[in-house]
Design a protein around this motif. Structure first.
Motif, mmCIF file in Angstrom:
data_model
loop_
_atom_site.group_PDB
_atom_site.id
_atom_site.type_symbol
_atom_site.label_atom_id
_atom_site.label_comp_id
_atom_site.label_asym_id
_atom_site.label_seq_id
_atom_site.Cartn_x
_atom_site.Cartn_y
_atom_site.Cartn_z
ATOM 1 N N LYS A 1 0.570 13.664 4.860
ATOM 2 C CA LYS A 1 1.846 14.215 4.402
ATOM 3 C C LYS A 1 2.973 13.185 4.457
ATOM 4 N N GLY A 2 2.822 12.176 5.300
ATOM 5 C CA GLY A 2 3.859 11.171 5.418
ATOM 6 C C GLY A 2 3.461 9.881 4.726
ATOM 7 N N MET A 3 4.359 8.900 4.793
ATOM 8 C CA MET A 3 4.089 7.606 4.184
ATOM 9 C C MET A 3 2.992 6.868 4.947
ATOM 10 N N PHE A 4 2.953 7.053 6.267
ATOM 11 C CA PHE A 4 1.971 6.386 7.114
ATOM 12 C C PHE A 4 1.105 7.434 7.796
ATOM 13 N N ASP A 5 -0.164 7.098 8.022
ATOM 14 C CA ASP A 5 -1.088 8.028 8.661
ATOM 15 C C ASP A 5 -0.930 8.039 10.181
ATOM 16 N N VAL A 6 -0.654 6.872 10.747
ATOM 17 C CA VAL A 6 -0.482 6.758 12.198
ATOM 18 C C VAL A 6 0.703 5.852 12.471
ATOM 19 N N ILE A 7 1.504 6.226 13.452
ATOM 20 C CA ILE A 7 2.586 5.368 13.938
ATOM 21 C C ILE A 7 2.260 5.073 15.394
ATOM 22 N N ALA A 8 2.171 3.790 15.733
ATOM 23 C CA ALA A 8 1.785 3.369 17.079
ATOM 24 C C ALA A 8 2.903 2.536 17.691
ATOM 25 N N VAL A 9 3.448 3.033 18.793
ATOM 26 C CA VAL A 9 4.539 2.355 19.490
ATOM 27 C C VAL A 9 3.937 1.632 20.691
ATOM 28 N N THR B 1 6.322 -1.912 16.636
ATOM 29 C CA THR B 1 5.686 -0.680 16.187
ATOM 30 C C THR B 1 4.775 -0.949 14.996
ATOM 31 N N LEU B 2 3.596 -0.323 15.005
ATOM 32 C CA LEU B 2 2.653 -0.456 13.908
ATOM 33 C C LEU B 2 2.733 0.778 13.024
ATOM 34 N N LEU B 3 2.934 0.569 11.749
ATOM 35 C CA LEU B 3 2.980 1.641 10.759
ATOM 36 C C LEU B 3 1.658 1.558 10.002
ATOM 37 N N ILE B 4 0.746 2.463 10.287
ATOM 38 C CA ILE B 4 -0.640 2.319 9.862
ATOM 39 C C ILE B 4 -0.978 3.258 8.710
ATOM 40 N N GLN B 5 -1.568 2.694 7.680
ATOM 41 C CA GLN B 5 -2.115 3.444 6.552
ATOM 42 C C GLN B 5 -3.625 3.291 6.641
ATOM 43 N N CYS B 6 -4.366 4.394 6.727
ATOM 44 C CA CYS B 6 -5.821 4.353 6.848
ATOM 45 C C CYS B 6 -6.465 4.541 5.481
ATOM 46 N N LYS B 7 -7.401 3.677 5.161
ATOM 47 C CA LYS B 7 -8.129 3.748 3.903
ATOM 48 C C LYS B 7 -9.610 3.576 4.181
ATOM 49 N N THR B 8 -10.448 4.281 3.428
ATOM 50 C CA THR B 8 -11.899 4.183 3.626
ATOM 51 C C THR B 8 -12.411 2.803 3.265
ATOM 52 N N ASN B 9 -12.010 2.299 2.109
ATOM 53 C CA ASN B 9 -12.545 1.028 1.625
ATOM 54 C C ASN B 9 -11.531 -0.110 1.656
ATOM 55 N N PRO C 1 -3.511 0.934 -3.947
ATOM 56 C CA PRO C 1 -2.957 0.626 -5.260
ATOM 57 C C PRO C 1 -1.663 -0.191 -5.132
ATOM 58 N N PRO C 2 -1.394 -1.087 -6.085
ATOM 59 C CA PRO C 2 -0.219 -1.958 -6.005
ATOM 60 C C PRO C 2 1.099 -1.213 -5.778
ATOM 61 N N ALA C 3 1.287 -0.089 -6.437
ATOM 62 C CA ALA C 3 2.546 0.660 -6.276
ATOM 63 C C ALA C 3 2.691 1.179 -4.845
ATOM 64 N N GLU C 4 1.604 1.668 -4.277
ATOM 65 C CA GLU C 4 1.652 2.160 -2.900
ATOM 66 C C GLU C 4 1.862 1.021 -1.917
ATOM 67 N N ARG C 5 1.232 -0.128 -2.169
ATOM 68 C CA ARG C 5 1.398 -1.302 -1.313
ATOM 69 C C ARG C 5 2.863 -1.741 -1.271
ATOM 70 N N GLU C 6 3.510 -1.772 -2.424
ATOM 71 C CA GLU C 6 4.932 -2.143 -2.479
ATOM 72 C C GLU C 6 5.793 -1.138 -1.731
ATOM 73 N N ARG C 7 5.453 0.144 -1.869
ATOM 74 C CA ARG C 7 6.206 1.183 -1.167
ATOM 75 C C ARG C 7 6.071 1.016 0.341
ATOM 76 N N LEU C 8 4.880 0.645 0.811
ATOM 77 C CA LEU C 8 4.669 0.434 2.244
ATOM 78 C C LEU C 8 5.473 -0.770 2.746
ATOM 79 N N LYS C 9 5.475 -1.849 1.961
ATOM 80 C CA LYS C 9 6.203 -3.062 2.358
ATOM 81 C C LYS C 9 7.709 -2.840 2.400
#
Length: 85
Positions: free
Chosen positions: A18-26, A40-48, A52-60
């Motif tokens: 539901k959020g931009m990141f799957d896990v936030i680790a302090v 702090t680690l802002l973690i996005q979990c992916k299977t493989n 996608p480039p658009a999501e990568r830019e949004r995360l950065k």
């Protein structure tokens, strides 16, 4: 999350992506993980590992203070791996 908690990180999970990141680790005040980025680690979990480039830019470009990383399962070793977003 279990790995990070073992090293003293406080982890919060966003259920159902539901959020931009799957896990936030302090991290604890004294970071015991030499290989991990400081702060702090802002973690996005992916299977493989594919993001996608658009999501990568949004995360950065997120306005949150922390290091965005992607955690995935390595195809060859079947172990969890990570890389910067």
């Amino acid at each position: 999350m279990a790995f990070l908690r073992k090293y003293g990180y406080y982890c919060i999970r966003s259920f159902g992506s539901k959020g931009m990141f799957d896990v936030i680790a302090v991290p604890p005040k004294i970071n015991t993980l030499i290989d991990y980025p400081a702060g702090t680690l802002l973690i996005q979990c992916k299977t493989n590992g594919y993001v996608p480039p658009a999501e990568r830019e949004r995360l950065k470009k997120s306005h949150w203070e922390g290091t965005p990383i992607i955690v995935y399962r390595d195809k060859k070793t079947k172990r969890k791996a990570w890389r910067h977003a």
